[in-house]
Design a protein around this motif. Structure first.
Motif, PDB file in Angstrom:
ATOM      1  N   TYR A   4      96.481  10.563 125.441  1.00 10.53           N
ATOM      2  CA  TYR A   4      96.579  11.158 126.775  1.00 10.53           C
ATOM      3  C   TYR A   4      98.007  11.033 127.317  1.00 10.53           C
ATOM      4  CZ  TYR A   4      95.778  11.874 131.757  1.00 10.53           C
ATOM      5  OH  TYR A   4      95.846  12.339 133.043  1.00 10.53           O
ATOM      6  N   GLU A   5      98.633   9.867 127.093  1.00 13.66           N
ATOM      7  CA  GLU A   5      99.987   9.624 127.578  1.00 13.66           C
ATOM      8  C   GLU A   5     100.987  10.604 126.951  1.00 13.66           C
ATOM      9  OE1 GLU A   5      98.137   7.070 126.228  1.00 13.66           O
ATOM     10  OE2 GLU A   5      97.536   6.092 128.084  1.00 13.66           O
ATOM     11  N   ASP A   6     100.786  10.905 125.686  1.00 14.78           N
ATOM     12  CA  ASP A   6     101.666  11.852 125.000  1.00 14.78           C
ATOM     13  C   ASP A   6     101.561  13.240 125.619  1.00 14.78           C
ATOM     14  OD1 ASP A   6     102.473   9.832 123.285  1.00 14.78           O
ATOM     15  OD2 ASP A   6     101.071  10.401 121.691  1.00 14.78           O
ATOM     16  N   ILE A   7     100.354  13.618 125.946  1.00 18.85           N
ATOM     17  CA  ILE A   7     100.129  14.929 126.572  1.00 18.85           C
ATOM     18  C   ILE A   7     100.793  14.975 127.942  1.00 18.85           C
ATOM     19  CG2 ILE A   7      98.388  16.491 127.497  1.00 18.85           C
ATOM     20  CD1 ILE A   7      96.533  15.508 125.230  1.00 18.85           C
ATOM     21  N   VAL A   8     100.660  13.912 128.717  1.00 15.28           N
ATOM     22  CA  VAL A   8     101.265  13.852 130.051  1.00 15.28           C
ATOM     23  C   VAL A   8     102.791  13.918 129.942  1.00 15.28           C
ATOM     24  CG1 VAL A   8     101.589  12.390 132.081  1.00 15.28           C
ATOM     25  CG2 VAL A   8      99.312  12.635 131.081  1.00 15.28           C
ATOM     26  N   LYS A   9     103.367  13.180 128.972  1.00 17.75           N
ATOM     27  CA  LYS A   9     104.817  13.215 128.766  1.00 17.75           C
ATOM     28  C   LYS A   9     105.285  14.614 128.378  1.00 17.75           C
ATOM     29  CE  LYS A   9     105.421   8.402 127.367  1.00 17.75           C
ATOM     30  NZ  LYS A   9     105.757   7.496 126.245  1.00 17.75           N
ATOM     31  N   ARG A  10     104.529  15.240 127.523  1.00 19.31           N
ATOM     32  CA  ARG A  10     104.877  16.610 127.075  1.00 19.31           C
ATOM     33  C   ARG A  10     104.831  17.586 128.244  1.00 19.31           C
ATOM     34  NH1 ARG A  10     107.480  19.875 123.887  1.00 19.31           N
ATOM     35  NH2 ARG A  10     106.270  21.546 123.008  1.00 19.31           N
ATOM     36  N   ILE A  11     103.815  17.466 129.071  1.00 16.99           N
ATOM     37  CA  ILE A  11     103.706  18.330 130.255  1.00 16.99           C
ATOM     38  C   ILE A  11     104.886  18.085 131.193  1.00 16.99           C
ATOM     39  CG2 ILE A  11     102.368  18.754 132.356  1.00 16.99           C
ATOM     40  CD1 ILE A  11      99.838  18.307 130.653  1.00 16.99           C
ATOM     41  N   ALA A  12     105.260  16.834 131.404  1.00 18.64           N
ATOM     42  CA  ALA A  12     106.389  16.505 132.270  1.00 18.64           C
ATOM     43  C   ALA A  12     107.688  17.094 131.716  1.00 18.64           C
ATOM     44  CB  ALA A  12     106.508  14.999 132.434  1.00 18.64           C
ATOM     45  N   THR A  13     107.866  16.986 130.406  1.00 14.65           N
ATOM     46  CA  THR A  13     109.062  17.544 129.763  1.00 14.65           C
ATOM     47  C   THR A  13     109.111  19.059 129.941  1.00 14.65           C
ATOM     48  OG1 THR A  13     109.008  15.778 128.118  1.00 14.65           O
ATOM     49  CG2 THR A  13     110.312  17.720 127.582  1.00 14.65           C
ATOM     50  N   ILE A  19     111.860  23.952 135.428  1.00 17.12           N
ATOM     51  CA  ILE A  19     112.697  23.863 136.632  1.00 17.12           C
ATOM     52  C   ILE A  19     114.148  24.199 136.302  1.00 17.12           C
ATOM     53  CG2 ILE A  19     113.636  22.250 138.342  1.00 17.12           C
ATOM     54  CD1 ILE A  19     110.836  20.867 138.284  1.00 17.12           C
ATOM     55  N   LYS A  20     114.659  23.662 135.190  1.00 13.59           N
ATOM     56  CA  LYS A  20     116.035  23.958 134.777  1.00 13.59           C
ATOM     57  C   LYS A  20     116.205  25.455 134.492  1.00 13.59           C
ATOM     58  CE  LYS A  20     117.430  19.532 132.828  1.00 13.59           C
ATOM     59  NZ  LYS A  20     117.860  18.813 131.614  1.00 13.59           N
TER      60      LYS A  20
END
Length: 69
Positions: A4-13, A19-20
């Motif tokens: 789950y943490e990997d998915i959240v990190k990927r979404i954040a990235t 945004i950029k």
């Protein structure tokens, strides 16, 4: 197994990249607008100079025509 943490990190990235990219699109759009305005002015000046050139050509007789007569 995907965590789950990997998915959240990927979404954040991906959101940061989004945004950029949106900022870059805005910057490029602004630059495009400036260039378009400058091009429009240059085209107006070009047309003005072409008209002036034509007006001068009408006022000054062509040497070739004078020599031929």
């Amino acid at each position: 197994m995907i965590k789950y943490e990997d998915i959240v990190k990927r979404i954040a990235t991906i959101e940061k990249k989004k945004i950029k990219n949106e900022e870059r699109i805005k910057t490029l759009s602004d630059e495009n607008n400036v260039l378009t305005a400058n091009l429009k002015l240059l085209n107006q000046k070009k047309e003005m100079f072409e008209k002036m050139d034509q007006d001068l050509a009408d006022l000054i007789p062509d040497k070739k025509k004078t020599v031929a007569n």
